[in-house]
Scaffold this motif. Structure first.
Motif, PDB file in Angstrom:
ATOM      1  N   ALA A  31      83.938-138.829  15.800  1.00  0.00           N
ATOM      2  CA  ALA A  31      82.977-139.102  16.867  1.00  0.00           C
ATOM      3  C   ALA A  31      81.794-138.132  16.862  1.00  0.00           C
ATOM      4  CB  ALA A  31      83.686-139.050  18.216  1.00  0.00           C
ATOM      5  N   ASP A  32      80.622-138.693  17.104  1.00  0.00           N
ATOM      6  CA  ASP A  32      79.383-137.901  17.199  1.00  0.00           C
ATOM      7  C   ASP A  32      79.118-137.598  18.674  1.00  0.00           C
ATOM      8  OD1 ASP A  32      76.869-136.823  17.239  1.00  0.00           O
ATOM      9  OD2 ASP A  32      75.856-138.564  16.370  1.00  0.00           O
ATOM     10  N   PRO A  33      79.314-136.361  19.114  1.00  0.00           N
ATOM     11  CA  PRO A  33      79.188-136.031  20.538  1.00  0.00           C
ATOM     12  C   PRO A  33      77.793-136.263  21.118  1.00  0.00           C
ATOM     13  CG  PRO A  33      80.316-134.274  19.344  1.00  0.00           C
ATOM     14  CD  PRO A  33      79.740-135.194  18.314  1.00  0.00           C
ATOM     15  N   SER A  34      76.781-136.403  20.260  1.00  0.00           N
ATOM     16  CA  SER A  34      75.419-136.608  20.768  1.00  0.00           C
ATOM     17  C   SER A  34      75.174-138.059  21.197  1.00  0.00           C
ATOM     18  CB  SER A  34      74.390-136.204  19.702  1.00  0.00           C
ATOM     19  OG  SER A  34      74.449-137.085  18.592  1.00  0.00           O
ATOM     20  N   THR A  35      76.089-138.961  20.842  1.00  0.00           N
ATOM     21  CA  THR A  35      75.926-140.374  21.191  1.00  0.00           C
ATOM     22  C   THR A  35      76.175-140.588  22.684  1.00  0.00           C
ATOM     23  OG1 THR A  35      76.641-141.060  18.980  1.00  0.00           O
ATOM     24  CG2 THR A  35      76.767-142.709  20.737  1.00  0.00           C
ATOM     25  N   GLN A  36      75.257-141.298  23.340  1.00  0.00           N
ATOM     26  CA  GLN A  36      75.340-141.495  24.792  1.00  0.00           C
ATOM     27  C   GLN A  36      75.815-142.890  25.193  1.00  0.00           C
ATOM     28  OE1 GLN A  36      74.642-138.935  26.995  1.00  0.00           O
ATOM     29  NE2 GLN A  36      74.499-137.723  25.105  1.00  0.00           N
ATOM     30  N   GLY A  37      75.774-143.859  24.303  1.00  0.00           N
ATOM     31  CA  GLY A  37      76.042-145.251  24.670  1.00  0.00           C
ATOM     32  C   GLY A  37      77.487-145.517  25.019  1.00  0.00           C
ATOM     33  N   LEU A  38      77.739-146.733  25.525  1.00  0.00           N
ATOM     34  CA  LEU A  38      79.098-147.165  25.798  1.00  0.00           C
ATOM     35  C   LEU A  38      79.161-148.680  25.731  1.00  0.00           C
ATOM     36  CD1 LEU A  38      79.505-147.804  29.375  1.00  0.00           C
ATOM     37  CD2 LEU A  38      78.341-145.646  29.044  1.00  0.00           C
ATOM     38  N   TYR A  39      80.371-149.216  25.774  1.00  0.00           N
ATOM     39  CA  TYR A  39      80.590-150.655  25.672  1.00  0.00           C
ATOM     40  C   TYR A  39      80.894-151.249  27.055  1.00  0.00           C
ATOM     41  CZ  TYR A  39      80.981-149.713  20.664  1.00  0.00           C
ATOM     42  OH  TYR A  39      80.717-149.323  19.374  1.00  0.00           O
ATOM     43  N   ASP A  40      80.723-152.566  27.151  1.00  0.00           N
ATOM     44  CA  ASP A  40      81.138-153.267  28.362  1.00  0.00           C
ATOM     45  C   ASP A  40      82.660-153.202  28.465  1.00  0.00           C
ATOM     46  OD1 ASP A  40      78.543-153.994  28.968  1.00  0.00           O
ATOM     47  OD2 ASP A  40      78.682-155.918  27.898  1.00  0.00           O
ATOM     48  N   TYR A  41      83.149-153.306  29.673  1.00  0.00           N
ATOM     49  CA  TYR A  41      84.594-153.363  29.863  1.00  0.00           C
ATOM     50  C   TYR A  41      84.902-154.278  31.036  1.00  0.00           C
ATOM     51  CZ  TYR A  41      83.344-149.559  33.107  1.00  0.00           C
ATOM     52  OH  TYR A  41      82.744-148.784  34.072  1.00  0.00           O
ATOM     53  N   ASP A  42      86.149-154.699  31.105  1.00  0.00           N
ATOM     54  CA  ASP A  42      86.548-155.703  32.100  1.00  0.00           C
ATOM     55  C   ASP A  42      87.852-155.258  32.756  1.00  0.00           C
ATOM     56  OD1 ASP A  42      86.966-157.995  33.588  1.00  0.00           O
ATOM     57  OD2 ASP A  42      87.777-159.137  31.906  1.00  0.00           O
ATOM     58  N   VAL A  43      87.784-155.098  34.076  1.00  0.00           N
ATOM     59  CA  VAL A  43      88.973-154.743  34.850  1.00  0.00           C
ATOM     60  C   VAL A  43      89.186-155.829  35.893  1.00  0.00           C
ATOM     61  CG1 VAL A  43      90.082-153.024  36.321  1.00  0.00           C
ATOM     62  CG2 VAL A  43      88.498-152.285  34.515  1.00  0.00           C
ATOM     63  N   SER A  44      90.311-156.495  35.809  1.00  0.00           N
ATOM     64  CA  SER A  44      90.573-157.584  36.762  1.00  0.00           C
ATOM     65  C   SER A  44      91.403-157.076  37.931  1.00  0.00           C
ATOM     66  CB  SER A  44      91.304-158.740  36.064  1.00  0.00           C
ATOM     67  OG  SER A  44      92.586-158.333  35.633  1.00  0.00           O
ATOM     68  N   GLN A  45      91.097-157.590  39.118  1.00  0.00           N
ATOM     69  CA  GLN A  45      91.807-157.210  40.334  1.00  0.00           C
ATOM     70  C   GLN A  45      92.793-158.315  40.682  1.00  0.00           C
ATOM     71  OE1 GLN A  45      91.305-154.433  42.127  1.00  0.00           O
ATOM     72  NE2 GLN A  45      89.397-153.608  41.310  1.00  0.00           N
ATOM     73  N   GLY A  46      94.026-157.924  40.950  1.00  0.00           N
ATOM     74  CA  GLY A  46      95.054-158.870  41.379  1.00  0.00           C
ATOM     75  C   GLY A  46      96.149-158.081  42.049  1.00  0.00           C
ATOM     76  N   ASP A  47      97.379-158.506  41.839  1.00  0.00           N
ATOM     77  CA  ASP A  47      98.481-157.690  42.337  1.00  0.00           C
ATOM     78  C   ASP A  47      98.468-156.314  41.680  1.00  0.00           C
ATOM     79  OD1 ASP A  47      99.288-159.804  43.879  1.00  0.00           O
ATOM     80  OD2 ASP A  47     100.764-160.530  42.419  1.00  0.00           O
ATOM     81  N   MET A  48      97.920-156.278  40.485  1.00  0.00           N
ATOM     82  CA  MET A  48      97.837-155.040  39.726  1.00  0.00           C
ATOM     83  C   MET A  48      96.543-155.053  38.914  1.00  0.00           C
ATOM     84  SD  MET A  48     100.708-153.597  37.070  1.00  0.00           S
ATOM     85  CE  MET A  48     102.003-153.936  38.269  1.00  0.00           C
ATOM     86  N   LEU A  49      95.928-153.871  38.761  1.00  0.00           N
ATOM     87  CA  LEU A  49      94.733-153.787  37.931  1.00  0.00           C
ATOM     88  C   LEU A  49      95.100-154.042  36.478  1.00  0.00           C
ATOM     89  CD1 LEU A  49      93.183-150.491  39.360  1.00  0.00           C
ATOM     90  CD2 LEU A  49      92.239-152.776  39.643  1.00  0.00           C
ATOM     91  N   GLU A  50      94.286-154.849  35.794  1.00  0.00           N
ATOM     92  CA  GLU A  50      94.481-155.054  34.359  1.00  0.00           C
ATOM     93  C   GLU A  50      93.177-154.764  33.637  1.00  0.00           C
ATOM     94  OE1 GLU A  50      98.002-157.862  32.790  1.00  0.00           O
ATOM     95  OE2 GLU A  50      96.097-158.841  33.197  1.00  0.00           O
ATOM     96  N   ILE A  51      93.279-153.908  32.637  1.00  0.00           N
ATOM     97  CA  ILE A  51      92.108-153.543  31.828  1.00  0.00           C
ATOM     98  C   ILE A  51      92.141-154.398  30.577  1.00  0.00           C
ATOM     99  CG2 ILE A  51      91.014-151.666  30.543  1.00  0.00           C
ATOM    100  CD1 ILE A  51      92.696-149.828  32.574  1.00  0.00           C
ATOM    101  N   HIS A  52      91.115-155.203  30.403  1.00  0.00           N
ATOM    102  CA  HIS A  52      91.080-156.134  29.272  1.00  0.00           C
ATOM    103  C   HIS A  52      90.209-155.545  28.159  1.00  0.00           C
ATOM    104  CE1 HIS A  52      93.068-159.191  31.698  1.00  0.00           C
ATOM    105  NE2 HIS A  52      92.270-158.806  32.685  1.00  0.00           N
ATOM    106  N   PRO A  53      90.799-155.288  26.993  1.00  0.00           N
ATOM    107  CA  PRO A  53      90.061-154.646  25.907  1.00  0.00           C
ATOM    108  C   PRO A  53      89.034-155.538  25.207  1.00  0.00           C
ATOM    109  CG  PRO A  53      92.446-154.367  25.638  1.00  0.00           C
ATOM    110  CD  PRO A  53      92.227-155.431  26.662  1.00  0.00           C
TER     111      PRO A  53
END
Length: 757
Positions: free
Chosen positions: A633-655
């Motif tokens: 990893a290059d620590p100077s990189t500032q960007g990031l990717y989209d992410y998806d967290v669904s709300q329900g009975d339990m939080l689910e993080i979708h990769p």
């Protein structure tokens, strides 16, 4: 005015020069009385002038010997007995044995000076020691810590050594391993057929063998090392081939900081660790260029470096003027290190050309400890020699519990009062040799700490050898503890926090309450229970354990989740490397649910991304792909990717959005170092925001971080800062490893909380 007091001192106060310190302090205050080792620590009766007795009692804790660690001082009035002098009495072995044993410590400055003084009678004697240094835990069989209960009982002291041992003013007063060339242990040189070599100076001859490129098995403090000149590329390659250790970095030892500076960078806090009496292996960034062989630590930005901690190490390094020697565990990969001479000859004979051995027995093996500084704090990757058996002090008093730990990086834990004794590194419980060591470690700790557990805690996984051991014990209650709950509570326990909090438990594999493989968990953790608030969405692990060794399988799984069969149309290097037919086979396994258990592991997501960007299709050791992703990893990189967290009975993080972002960047020919950093940035932002959202509901301001994934400095540092910016107090590990080496501590504390109701 005359006065008398009785003082009971508890802590690490035996075998560390505490009684001579008391003797000299009493003499300085012109006091009379007695001091003795007991089964609970040190007992003192002191009498004399009232002001002198009071001053003595105060100064007792102000400047104790270097290796002493006082936990408790109980002072009671006493009746004067009319003593006319101060004496050191023989040890008393009565009642419950509550004393603490000192860990093994590196050679001290005074002994080092004598070692290299041609006029000293211990000149170049490889077993020089005193009350301030030398072996402790690895040579003790029982307590009180006296010579007859150590492996030194086989060596009768000569008149000069006995005189030192008996003189309270001498640095070697009651130094149990005390010895000299006349009466103590000796080193001998053998070839790998077991033939003793005729040698007037075995150490000098061993140095010559190392200089000639040979591999030596050297018996140290807690076991054998395999040793070779770290600048000799062919020799290091030969060692790797014989040890069957393809790529995992090899530890090195250098004579001093000046030698280390030829190949690695060390900040002040790292130099302090290197020079500490514990002498751990410290992970240091490589210098470019450097002098060491490339095979020492291929594909890594770091070296694992330590300074000599025994006289023998010091003599080898100084005698050969080596920049560094490889000092790797004396074992075949995945086996426990060898400690017995005959066993070492049998197990290491195919790896070492020569053996430098001695005749002082090692009672219990103890691997070198491994630490890395992250966020300015030392973090254990492996807690062993130099630190064990010093306890972790807890906020509450626990019942006597044995916690059996996990399968990988196993340690065990026994509890006594508010003290949790986490064992030295046992290893991966995947073979009978390690399992035997596991059982021996339990018996040894129970004996020297005089603890008879009333309960056993273990992991919920039914197939772990540690769990099977627990279930096989008769007439004792067994409590099965969820793996990730144990991670979080271990972090809470060492930070002395008992109130419920948010726990992020990230690792590669852990048996979940639903029978699936967990590893990307967001918990609401109490000491005795937890609620699973969320997790990374499940994906198949095609081939189960095979997917750990072949990260490309996880890449296929995440890509299939994001693209379906269209993944075969993607231009990804790993698909061509492993072959489309193999990829199609894995897709079939996923779709037909053949040997593809579900996992929520963040460690597996790291593996999958590493394979997608072409870092590792296969790994030679656990965590290699994830480590490679961090290293890139290059620590100077500032960007990031989209992410998806669904709300329900339990939080689910979708990769899927993350995976698609990675694939898009690969198509745009974005450098893998930028992709890696964007992946890290995304995880930091995502989990910090998730915790902030949870706080809105729970009002919680503490987050505990635990699990092997937090060995990743970028993730631990980044997430700590991200959470702190959002107003959280962040707890992480500094006393036990964040990996499975800390699990046993959490198991013990949870078990006690469950029993206490």
């Amino acid at each position: 005015m005359k006065a008398a007091k009785k003082l009971e001192i508890n802590g690490i106060v035996q075998g560390v020069g505490f009684r001579p310190f008391v003797y000299q302090l009493a003499g300085a205050h012109k006091l009379c009385g007695r001091v003795a080792n007991t089964s609970t620590g040190v007992s003192i009766h002191i009498e004399g002038a009232s002001t002198a007795v009071d001053s003595f009692s105060r100064k007792l804790t102000e400047n104790p010997p270097p290796l002493a660690h006082i936990i408790q001082v109980i002072i009671d009035p006493a009746v004067a007995k009319g003593y006319t002098e101060f004496l050191i009495e023989k040890s008393q072995a009565k009642g419950n044995r509550l004393t603490l044993i000192s860990p093994d410590m590196s050679i001290c400055a005074d002994c080092l000076k004598e070692l290299h003084d041609p006029l000293d009678r211990r000149y170049h004697y490889p077993f020089i020691n005193c009350t301030n240094c030398g072996p402790r835990y690895t040579i003790i069989d029982d307590i009180p810590y006296d010579r007859p209960k150590t492996s030194m009982r086989h060596f009768q002291m000569c008149a000069q050594c006995q005189s030192e041992y008996d003189d309270p003013m001498d640095r070697r007063f009651h130094a149990q391993p005390n010895a000299c060339p006349v009466c103590g242990p000796q080193v001998q040189l053998y070839d790998n057929r077991g033939e003793k070599l005729s040698s007037e100076n075995p150490v000098a001859d061993a140095v010559a063998f190392l200089q000639a490129g040979h591999i030596l098995a050297v018996k140290g403090l807690g076991g054998f090392h395999l040793v070779v000149d770290a600048e000799n590329q062919p020799a290091v390659e030969t060692l790797r081939r014989r040890k069957r250790r393809e790529e995992k970095p090899l530890a090195v030892m250098s004579y001093d900081l000046a030698a280390i500076r030829h190949y690695a960078e060390a900040r002040p806090e790292e130099e302090k660790l290197l020079l500490s009496s514990q002498r751990p292996i410290v992970l240091l960034p490589k210098k470019a260029p450097h002098v060491l062989a490339e095979s020492v630590a291929p594909h890594s930005r770091y070296y694992g470096v330590m300074l000599p901690y025994t006289p023998l190490h010091d003599m080898l390094l100084k005698g050969g003027s080596f920049k560094a020697l490889v000092m790797t565990s004396g074992n075949m990969s995945e086996e426990p290190i060898a400690i017995d001479n005959q066993d070492a000859m049998a197990r290491l004979g195919a790896m070492a050309d020569y053996f430098l051995m001695h005749n002082r027995d090692i009672y219990l093996r103890s691997d070198d400890s491994v630490v890395k500084t992250i966020n300015g704090k030392a973090r254990f990757f492996r807690r062993s020699r130099g630190y064990v058996p010093r306890p972790v002090f807890l906020k509450r008093t626990l019942k006597p519990i044995l916690a059996c730990g996990a399968e990988l990086k196993n340690t065990i834990c026994v509890t006594r009062g508010n003290q949790a004794f986490v064992s030295q590194h046992v290893g991966d419980l995947e073979n009978m040799a390690t399992y035997r060591f596991f059982r021996k470690t339990i018996q040894h700790l129970k004996r020297i700490l005089d603890i008879e557990p009333e309960y056993i805690a273990c992991d919920m996984h039914p197939d772990y050898l540690s769990t099977r051991y627990a279930r096989e014990q008769e007439n004792i209650a067994v409590l099965e503890i969820q793996h990730h709950h144990a991670h979080i509570v271990a972090c809470m326990a060492e930070n002395q926090v008992e109130d419920p909090l948010i726990g992020l438990a990230f690792d590669g594999t852990g048996y979940g309450s639903d029978g699936r493989i967990w590893g990307g968990e967001i918990l609401w953790a109490h000491l005795d229970r937890f609620e699973r608030l969320g997790h990374i969405a499940y994906v198949p692990m095609p081939g189960a354990a095979a997917a750990i060794k072949e990260p490309w399988r996880m890449a296929v799984s995440y890509l299939h989740q994001a693209y379906g069969r269209k993944l075969l149309q993607l231009e990804l290097p790993f698909i061509n490397i492993v072959g489309r037919s193999k990829v199609e086979t894995i897709i079939e396994m996923i779709e037909k649910k053949i040997n593809s258990p579900y996992t929520s592991s963040l460690g597996r997501l790291f593996d999958g991304v590493a394979a997608m960007i072409g870092l590792r299709e296969y790994v030679a050791y656990e965590g290699q792909a994830a480590i490679a992703l961090e290293m890139l990893a290059d620590p100077s990189t500032q960007g990031l990717y989209d992410y998806d967290v669904s709300q329900g009975d339990m939080l689910e993080i979708h990769p899927e959005p993350i995976v698609k972002g990675v694939v898009d960047d690969i198509g745009k020919q974005v450098h893998p170092s930028e992709i890696s950093m964007k992946f890290h940035n995304t995880l930091v932002r995502m989990f910090a925001e998730i915790c902030a959202d949870i706080r809105m509901d729970a009002g919680q301001k503490r987050v505990a971080l635990s699990g092997g994934v937090f060995q990743n400095a970028l993730l631990l540092s980044g997430l700590t800062k991200g959470l702190e910016k959002k107003g959280f107090e962040v707890l992480s590990h500094t006393q036990v490893p964040t990996n499975d080496g800390g699990i046993a501590l959490g198991q013990a504390v949870i078990a006690d909380a469950m029993l206490s109701g």
